[in-house]
Design an enzyme around this catalytic site. Structure first.
Site, PDB file in Angstrom:
ATOM      1  N   ARG A 156       4.792  -7.505  11.008  1.00  0.00           N
ATOM      2  CA  ARG A 156       5.997  -6.677  10.862  1.00  0.00           C
ATOM      3  C   ARG A 156       7.190  -7.539  10.488  1.00  0.00           C
ATOM      4  O   ARG A 156       8.220  -7.064  10.039  1.00  0.00           O
ATOM      5  CB  ARG A 156       6.352  -5.923  12.168  1.00  0.00           C
ATOM      6  CG  ARG A 156       5.330  -4.944  12.706  1.00  0.00           C
ATOM      7  CD  ARG A 156       4.880  -3.972  11.687  1.00  0.00           C
ATOM      8  NE  ARG A 156       3.641  -4.413  11.085  1.00  0.00           N
ATOM      9  CZ  ARG A 156       3.181  -3.958   9.907  1.00  0.00           C
ATOM     10  NH1 ARG A 156       3.857  -3.075   9.230  1.00  0.00           N
ATOM     11  NH2 ARG A 156       2.052  -4.407   9.400  1.00  0.00           N
ATOM     12  N   GLN A 165      -5.839  -3.521  10.524  1.00  0.00           N
ATOM     13  CA  GLN A 165      -4.741  -2.885  11.264  1.00  0.00           C
ATOM     14  C   GLN A 165      -5.189  -1.623  11.987  1.00  0.00           C
ATOM     15  O   GLN A 165      -4.364  -0.784  12.349  1.00  0.00           O
ATOM     16  CB  GLN A 165      -3.597  -2.547  10.311  1.00  0.00           C
ATOM     17  CG  GLN A 165      -2.924  -3.785   9.743  1.00  0.00           C
ATOM     18  CD  GLN A 165      -1.704  -3.423   8.922  1.00  0.00           C
ATOM     19  OE1 GLN A 165      -0.719  -2.902   9.446  1.00  0.00           O
ATOM     20  NE2 GLN A 165      -1.757  -3.673   7.633  1.00  0.00           N
ATOM     21  N   ASP A 219      -2.149   7.703   3.656  1.00  0.00           N
ATOM     22  CA  ASP A 219      -1.730   6.346   4.048  1.00  0.00           C
ATOM     23  C   ASP A 219      -2.389   6.001   5.385  1.00  0.00           C
ATOM     24  O   ASP A 219      -2.784   6.894   6.137  1.00  0.00           O
ATOM     25  CB  ASP A 219      -0.193   6.309   4.179  1.00  0.00           C
ATOM     26  CG  ASP A 219       0.361   4.880   4.119  1.00  0.00           C
ATOM     27  OD1 ASP A 219      -0.427   3.931   3.937  1.00  0.00           O
ATOM     28  OD2 ASP A 219       1.592   4.710   4.258  1.00  0.00           O
ATOM     29  N   GLU A 220      -2.489   4.737   5.706  1.00  0.00           N
ATOM     30  CA  GLU A 220      -3.025   4.272   7.001  1.00  0.00           C
ATOM     31  C   GLU A 220      -4.391   4.899   7.291  1.00  0.00           C
ATOM     32  O   GLU A 220      -4.646   5.384   8.400  1.00  0.00           O
ATOM     33  CB  GLU A 220      -2.050   4.622   8.146  1.00  0.00           C
ATOM     34  CG  GLU A 220      -0.615   4.157   7.937  1.00  0.00           C
ATOM     35  CD  GLU A 220      -0.366   2.724   8.398  1.00  0.00           C
ATOM     36  OE1 GLU A 220      -1.327   2.022   8.750  1.00  0.00           O
ATOM     37  OE2 GLU A 220       0.805   2.314   8.359  1.00  0.00           O
ATOM     38  N   LYS A 260       0.830  -1.213   0.000  1.00  0.00           N
ATOM     39  CA  LYS A 260       0.000   0.000   0.000  1.00  0.00           C
ATOM     40  C   LYS A 260       0.858   1.255   0.000  1.00  0.00           C
ATOM     41  O   LYS A 260       0.650   2.182  -0.773  1.00  0.00           O
ATOM     42  CB  LYS A 260      -0.931   0.020   1.240  1.00  0.00           C
ATOM     43  CG  LYS A 260      -1.974  -1.071   1.230  1.00  0.00           C
ATOM     44  CD  LYS A 260      -2.881  -0.968   2.436  1.00  0.00           C
ATOM     45  CE  LYS A 260      -2.175  -1.208   3.763  1.00  0.00           C
ATOM     46  NZ  LYS A 260      -1.567  -2.543   3.901  1.00  0.00           N
ATOM     47  N   THR A 261       1.837   1.273   0.893  1.00  0.00           N
ATOM     48  CA  THR A 261       2.683   2.452   1.004  1.00  0.00           C
ATOM     49  C   THR A 261       3.506   2.624  -0.277  1.00  0.00           C
ATOM     50  O   THR A 261       3.697   3.732  -0.777  1.00  0.00           O
ATOM     51  CB  THR A 261       3.579   2.355   2.253  1.00  0.00           C
ATOM     52  OG1 THR A 261       2.724   2.166   3.389  1.00  0.00           O
ATOM     53  CG2 THR A 261       4.400   3.599   2.452  1.00  0.00           C
TER      54      THR A 261
END
Ligand code: ATP
Ligand code: MG
Length: 658
Positions: free
Chosen positions: A619, A273, A242-243, A56-57
């Protein structure tokens, strides 16, 4: 070769001449078809909704690069929002690599920083001074305490933190003090409403904003001044976030307001998330986005590139226990990799020693760098045992975000002087400098002075020379007059363009602060002097006082991630969002620790804890260790504990005991 449109754009001279990318294909290189589609999509709002590590990032960064490269938009017309300043810096430097120096000037920041920039230009339109001060949690708390005192509210009965939480929750939903008062019911809310209204009044009087205000006031400003909103709508031709799952309602509103007309809005996120519910983040914003923009293009990314198959299977198994979620199909073409390692420790010291030994072994046998490894825990207090074990093993480490440098007493004391210089109306900072170093001005004198200032319609700092009139005893009046002249001198220095580092040196020289530190016990004096030296050297990087104060105010725990090269990182899972490491240790996997005791009986909160666990697991690229202890020192007493339910949600065949 340049792609044709870029060539054309360059020929027209609206093109990014400085572009380093030589070929459009290079920009799209290393993207799968869905990612590519997200980068290339135009003409309607875009929602990329996808699991952890699915790029995504990466997509967001490439999309920006592509827009600029094609000459469709100037970099100064892009507003990109990331969750931390650190993430913004990383994204910016990646774009500079791709596009060249021009990318340095993009608006790429957190919501808070973007709002500060807007408010610095227009806050005066909404009754604030443009040189407003930003209050951090400590400052806000002092103000709440002061107000409780004034309103005769017993802080033991209604704790300042509880009031601050309530006010914060209200602000994150755009509930101002008037609407709060209208809807307040019961004794607690009634008291909060009294504090809230005085709190806002004081903030305005002090020309200060707390963190939540930065967002809320910006929305209010846009609502009250349509011309300002139009200006930014016009300026930001593309908005990217983002996020997105962790935006609160105010942030969401900002995005919708700014993007409403041109609708070039691209948001990326992962509902699994969402971990900031306690701060008002509302995962429904993702669903609402589809409602706000009915012609939204939704793209799902399903391939995970970060982790081994074992790690992904583990993450998927755990998160599938959440009922309120839309199932996803996240897969990877990676190998199975090592199993998930479980260590059952006798207590937290045994657990920490295991982590230390294992880190050492991985560094030696797997040739991993310390910076490839991270240890995650649920709460900051858990770092102590780990630190001891790492010291014994001689492993360099950094604890991220436990105590903010800028929260240290001496740092805050000195900053308070600078804040008063930048904004003389700031009473919280003025109160702070009065007795640092000690000047013998007692609470009674201070109260009289504050009353005098209020009655005369001047700021607290401006009342210092009138201490005698205000009824201060002689000694205090002399001290306050002296302090007043120091502040004026500093203000003059600031006006004449002296930078913040020199101002700090002047504070240290003129106020006796340095001597007061030197008078402390030797070790303490040394550590405080080191912090002061660090502050002065940090200040040296800024030419303008305002810039320095802003940077300081906007630093978050996650920004502590700077300078972790060559070190193992220790942090809470919340801070780890968006990051990746070869090796992840998740310690304290005991029921009651993680999931946290507070969440166990509440199904909604338990699901948030599980999402946090999902964030932690995902992660890791290759090695994942989960440890629990049968007995653990918790809140000052030894307790027997049982392994976290999250561990039992992992299929046995993926786990190996060590
Ligand atoms: P998170 O949900 O944790 O924020 P994300 O979806 O933002 O993750 P990224 O951080 O962008 O994912 O990407 C995860 C990792 O996968 C990064 O190391 C990235 O470089 C890599 N990656 C992403 N897409 C690809 C691809 N198409 N090919 C190879 N590697 C990729
Ligand atoms: Mg990401």
């Amino acid at each position: 070769m340049l792609g044709f449109p870029a060539q054309l754009a360059r020929a027209w001279n609206c093109a990014p001449k400085w572009c380093r990318v030589i070929d459009e294909e290079e920009l799209l290189e290393g993207l799968n078809p869905a990612q590519r589609e997200a980068v290339l999509h135009r003409g309607s709002p875009l929602l990329v909704i996808a699991g952890a590590g699915s790029g995504k990032t990466r997509v967001l960064t490439r999309r920006i690069a592509h827009l600029v490269y094609k000459g469709e938009v100037r970099s100064s017309s892009i507003l990109a929002i990331t969750f931390t300043n650190k993430a913004a810096d990383e994204m910016r430097s990646r774009l500079v690599e791709m596009l060249g120096d021009e990318a340095k000037y993009m608006w790429m920041s957190t919501f808070h920083s973007a709002c500060v920039r807007i408010l610095r230009s227009h806050a005066d339109r909404f009754g604030y001074s443009r040189s407003f001060t930003i209050y951090d949690t400590q400052d806000s708390r002092r103000l709440v305490e002061q107000i409780e005192k004034e309103l005769n509210i017993d802080p033991k009965k209604i704790r300042p933190q509880a009031i601050m939480r309530e006010i914060g929750a209200a602000k994150s939903e755009m509930v101002d003090f008037e609407s709060y008062r209208e809807h307040a019911s019961g004794p607690f809310e009634t008291k909060v409403s009294e504090v809230y209204s005085l709190y806002q009044q004081r903030l305005k009087q002090f020309s200060a904003m707390d963190f939540d205000d930065l967002l809320m006031v910006t929305v209010n400003l846009f609502e009250a001044c349509p011309d300002v909103l139009d200006m930014y709508r016009d300026r930001f031709k593309h908005i990217l976030v983002d996020e997105y799952q962790d935006t609160n309602q105010v942030q969401n509103r900002l995005v919708l307001m700014l993007g409403e007309v041109h609708r070039n809005v691209c948001v990326v996120g992962d509902a699994d998330q969402s971990i900031y519910m306690f701060r008002g983040a509302d995962v429904r914003n993702i669903l609402e986005f589809e409602k706000a923009f009915p012609d939204v293009k939704v793209i799902a990314l399903e391939q995970n590139y970060r982790s081994t198959k074992t790690i992904l299977d583990t993450a998927n198994a755990v998160i599938s226990n959440n009922r309120s979620r839309i199932p996803k199909n996240l897969w990877t073409s990676s190998d199975a990799g090592p199993p998930i390692f479980r260590y059952r420790a006798s207590d937290e010291n045994d657990e920490a020693r295991f982590v230390g030994r294992e880190i050492k072994r991985l560094a030696d046998q797997e040739a991993l760098f310390y910076s490839d490894m991270a240890v995650f825990y649920r709460t900051n207090a858990q770092s102590r045992a780990l630190e001891e074990a790492l010291v014994i093993e001689g492993i360099p480490y950094k604890v991220i975000g436990s105590t903010r440098f800028y929260d240290r007493r001496e740092v805050k004391d000195l900053l308070a002087y600078l804040m008063v210089v930048a904004n003389p109306a700031d009473e919280i900072s003025a109160r702070r400098i009065i007795n640092s170093p000690k000047r013998g001005v007692g609470d009674v004198t201070l109260a009289k002075l504050a009353e005098y200032a209020r009655a005369s319609g001047i700021s607290l700092v401006d009342s210092f020379p009138y201490a005698t009139e205000a009824g201060a005893p002689k000694k205090a009046a002399i001290a306050l007059a002296e302090l007043s002249s120091i502040v004026s001198e500093l203000a003059q220095m600031n006006d004449s363009g002296v930078g913040p580092a020199q101002l700090l040196s002047a504070v240290l020289d003129r106020t006796g602060y340095r001597e007061s530190i030197k008078a402390l016990e030797a070790r303490e004096a040394q550590s405080r002097m080191e912090n002061i030296a660090e502050l002065v050297s940090m200040a040296g990087r800024f030419g303008e006082l305002q810039d320095m104060l802003e940077t300081v105010a906007l630093v978050s725990d996650a920004d502590d991630l700077y300078g972790i090269e060559g070190k193992v990182s220790l942090m809470t899972i919340h801070i780890a969002k968006g990051l990746e490491f070869e090796v992840v240790f998740m310690v304290g996997m005991d029921d009651g620790v993680f999931p946290h005791m507070r969440s166990i009986d509440d199904p909604v909160q338990l699901e948030e804890e599980r999402r946090l666990c999902y964030v932690g697991i995902t992660r890791s690229k290759r090695w994942l260790y989960l440890t629990h202890a049968w007995e653990r020192m918790l809140w000052g007493a030894y307790n027997n504990s049982i392994p976290s339910r999250f561990i039992s949600e992992i299929p046995d065949e993926l786990v190996r005991d060590l």
